[in-house]
Design a protein around this motif. Structure first.
Motif, mmCIF file in Angstrom:
data_model
loop_
_atom_site.group_PDB
_atom_site.id
_atom_site.type_symbol
_atom_site.label_atom_id
_atom_site.label_comp_id
_atom_site.label_asym_id
_atom_site.label_seq_id
_atom_site.Cartn_x
_atom_site.Cartn_y
_atom_site.Cartn_z
ATOM 1 N N GLU A 187 -0.641 -0.061 5.974
ATOM 2 C CA GLU A 187 -1.338 -0.241 4.910
ATOM 3 C C GLU A 187 -1.129 -1.947 4.498
ATOM 4 O O GLU A 187 -0.034 -2.223 4.254
ATOM 5 N N GLY A 188 -1.982 -2.706 4.276
ATOM 6 C CA GLY A 188 -2.287 -4.047 3.811
ATOM 7 C C GLY A 188 -1.694 -4.238 2.311
ATOM 8 O O GLY A 188 -1.697 -3.192 1.720
ATOM 9 N N GLY A 189 -1.883 -5.317 1.948
ATOM 10 C CA GLY A 189 -1.444 -5.630 0.503
ATOM 11 C C GLY A 189 -0.104 -5.125 0.002
ATOM 12 O O GLY A 189 0.917 -5.579 0.429
ATOM 13 N N ALA A 190 -0.232 -4.294 -1.049
ATOM 14 C CA ALA A 190 1.126 -3.865 -1.640
ATOM 15 C C ALA A 190 1.943 -3.139 -0.499
ATOM 16 O O ALA A 190 3.183 -3.021 -0.650
ATOM 17 N N GLY A 191 1.317 -2.500 0.563
ATOM 18 C CA GLY A 191 1.981 -1.809 1.527
ATOM 19 C C GLY A 191 2.892 -2.787 2.426
ATOM 20 O O GLY A 191 4.007 -2.432 2.595
ATOM 21 N N GLU A 192 2.354 -3.983 2.774
ATOM 22 C CA GLU A 192 3.083 -5.095 3.489
ATOM 23 C C GLU A 192 4.283 -5.600 2.589
ATOM 24 O O GLU A 192 5.395 -5.841 3.016
ATOM 25 N N THR A 193 4.065 -5.824 1.295
ATOM 26 C CA THR A 193 4.960 -6.249 0.370
ATOM 27 C C THR A 193 6.326 -5.179 0.289
ATOM 28 O O THR A 193 7.328 -5.647 0.258
ATOM 29 N N ILE A 194 5.729 -4.157 0.163
ATOM 30 C CA ILE A 194 6.989 -3.047 0.262
ATOM 31 C C ILE A 194 7.700 -2.874 1.448
ATOM 32 O O ILE A 194 8.802 -2.673 1.409
ATOM 33 N N ARG A 195 6.877 -2.836 2.556
ATOM 34 C CA ARG A 195 7.437 -2.994 3.650
ATOM 35 C C ARG A 195 8.593 -4.026 3.801
ATOM 36 O O ARG A 195 9.868 -3.744 4.438
#
Length: 509
Positions: free
Chosen positions: A331-339
């Motif tokens: 998942e993009g957005g927050a997902g990318e930040t968290i990864r």
């Protein structure tokens, strides 16, 4: 009762559930009522043995077995109400308890069934096995939503085997469900093969080693009973009931987190619309200063929460193993930040891709993420991510080809928890002449640079060819093929729902 097998006892107690089912008592409610009655009967047995514990519960059971008709129904209702107001394990097991068996004759029959058995004479292992057998029966019988709190036992056992919990460690599950991770971790430590536990370690294991939380009162009480029957937290209940994501972790750090956060992508609250007066769902975004990104995605929030739960103390820093759906990986957005935060702030060293068809909630594509806490650093802590693909060309069902612990033998052996840097891949682009690593290998390493350069830091990685598309001579049975089709369609529907939710969010923004 001592002369029959655990499965026979489970079946004997479970058979009565079908009678109550006709009266509108669901299987989940049946296990809940069994929880109350077994605990009450055990309390009387313990009191008879001179153990001055749960005396109030023992007194209540002594009254119940003497009554029938409306008097029995009334006494049972008062018993649940009074015990629900107590402290500790007693209060947790009976928290907000209600009588779901409205027919006094059937309640009397169930009480008589429980009363005939001598539960306290069983060893802790057997009592725990019986109760977990009942929990699994309940999950199998009420498939809708059961996957939210019942993780297949082979997965739990494989995870605990590679995580290797040790004496004097604090182990937590912030979405504990019925307590599968906690009980398996307990048994792993209790059955320590190296040496017997000291008195101090045994006391710590019983009273201080485990902490669990679940948002559901009914599930939390099932967990409390499960732990109680495994000899965990008999002095003080280690289970709490709250929204784990609502509060910051603070200083209550732990050595290990083992968890399978509930399925269902979005967190929401139900409100009454001022304009229409109808019930509507409103997205719930947790704004916490210790979170790395704001999102309404429940699983992404649990990743952040669990990361913050881990102790940071050099070589003794905390470790986590978390079962998560595929959307967390791409998942993009927050997902990318968290990864990216996982890769830089922690050592995200392992991903286990799980097969479909193993959860009671259909269409679930899940993985286990393994990561270790690390102190603050300018450089990323993750040097490489090892992926074990146990999904491609793996066909599992809940009935005809069940998941077994032995299915994970290769993964457990390759994991090598003591020396992560000496792991050996089973994958190679070209098959080695000596029969070693080749293109069919399920265990592959990806460097940090390879991962970080992928679009949106996508961790949804696969490389094996789908053999079912090529091998037309060895097709699966029609039942297995039909099951796979249902799994694929259900998973596709879930992914379409995610796309729809993302588009709605974009429109709102």
């Amino acid at each position: 009762m001592n002369n029959v097998t655990t499965s026979e006892i489970v079946n004997r107690v479970w058979n009565y559930a079908h009678v109550l089912r006709d009266e509108g008592v669901g299987y989940g409610d049946y296990v809940e009522q069994l929880t109350y009655l077994i605990f009450l009967k055990m309390s009387l047995e313990r009191a008879a043995d001179g153990q001055d514990v749960e005396s109030l519960a023992a007194e209540r059971w002594a009254k119940l077995i003497e009554l029938d008709g409306s008097d029995l129904e009334m006494e049972y209702r008062h018993t649940l109400e009074s015990l629900g107001g107590q402290k500790g394990t007693l209060g947790m097991i009976f928290r907000k308890a209600q009588n779901k068996i409205q027919d006094p004759a059937k309640l009397e029959r169930l009480i008589d069934l429980i009363n005939k058995e001598s539960w306290s004479s069983l060893t802790v292992d057997v009592k725990g096995a019986i109760y977990e057998g009942l929990l699994q029966k309940g999950a199998e019988s009420e498939k809708k939503g059961a996957g939210q709190y019942f993780t297949p036992r082979p997965i739990i056992e494989a995870i605990v085997d590679v995580m290797q919990p040790k004496p004097m460690q604090v182990i937590s599950d912030p979405a504990c469900g019925t307590g599968g991770f906690l009980t398996v971790a307990h048994d792993y430590i209790a059955n320590n093969k190296d040496r017997p536990l000291s008195k101090k370690e045994a006391r710590f294991l019983k009273n201080d080693a485990f902490k669990g939380n679940d948002i559901s009162d009914s599930v939390a009480r099932l967990c409390a009973m499960n732990l109680y029957l495994h000899g965990i937290g008999t002095d003080e209940c280690p289970i709490s009931t709250s929204d784990a994501l609502a509060k910051e972790v603070g200083e209550n750090k732990v050595d290990m987190v083992l968890a399978n956060p509930p399925f269902g992508k979005k967190s929401s609250v139900t409100i009454i619309s001022e304009s229409t007066g109808k019930l509507e769902k409103e997205k719930l975004t947790y704004e916490r200063t210790d979170f790395w990104a704001d999102t309404s995605n429940k699983q992404l929030n649990f990743v952040q929460h669990i990361g913050n739960m881990l102790r940071v103390d050099g070589k003794n820093s905390g470790k986590a193993a978390v079962v998560l759906p595929d959307n967390v990986l791409f998942e993009g957005g927050a997902g990318e930040t968290i990864r990216k935060a996982l890769l830089t702030r922690f050592n995200l060293h392992t991903i286990l891709r799980l097969p479909t068809g193993i959860f009671y909630a259909q269409g679930v594509k899940a993985n286990v993420l393994f990561f270790d806490a690390k102190p603050a650093s300018k450089e990323a802590w993750t040097e490489s991510v090892w992926v074990y693909d146990y999904r491609t060309n793996v066909h599992k069902t809940l009935k005809t080809n069940k998941l077994a612990r032995s299915d994970f033998d290769e993964f457990v052996e390759l994991y090598n928890p003591d020396e992560l840097k000496t792991r050996v891949a089973t994958w190679a682009e070209v098959q080695e002449e000596d029969g070693g690593p080749g293109p069919e290998g399920r265990w592959r390493e990806y460097s940090y640079d390879e991962i970080i350069s992928r679009d949106k830091t996508n961790l949804d990685i696969s490389w094996l060819k789908n053999g079912s598309l090529e091998d037309t001579e060895n097709l699966q049975s029609p039942a297995v093929i039909a099951s796979q089709i249902v799994e694929l369609l259900t998973a596709a529907l879930e992914e379409f729902k995610s796309v729809e939710e993302a588009l709605v969010e974009d429109d709102e923004d």
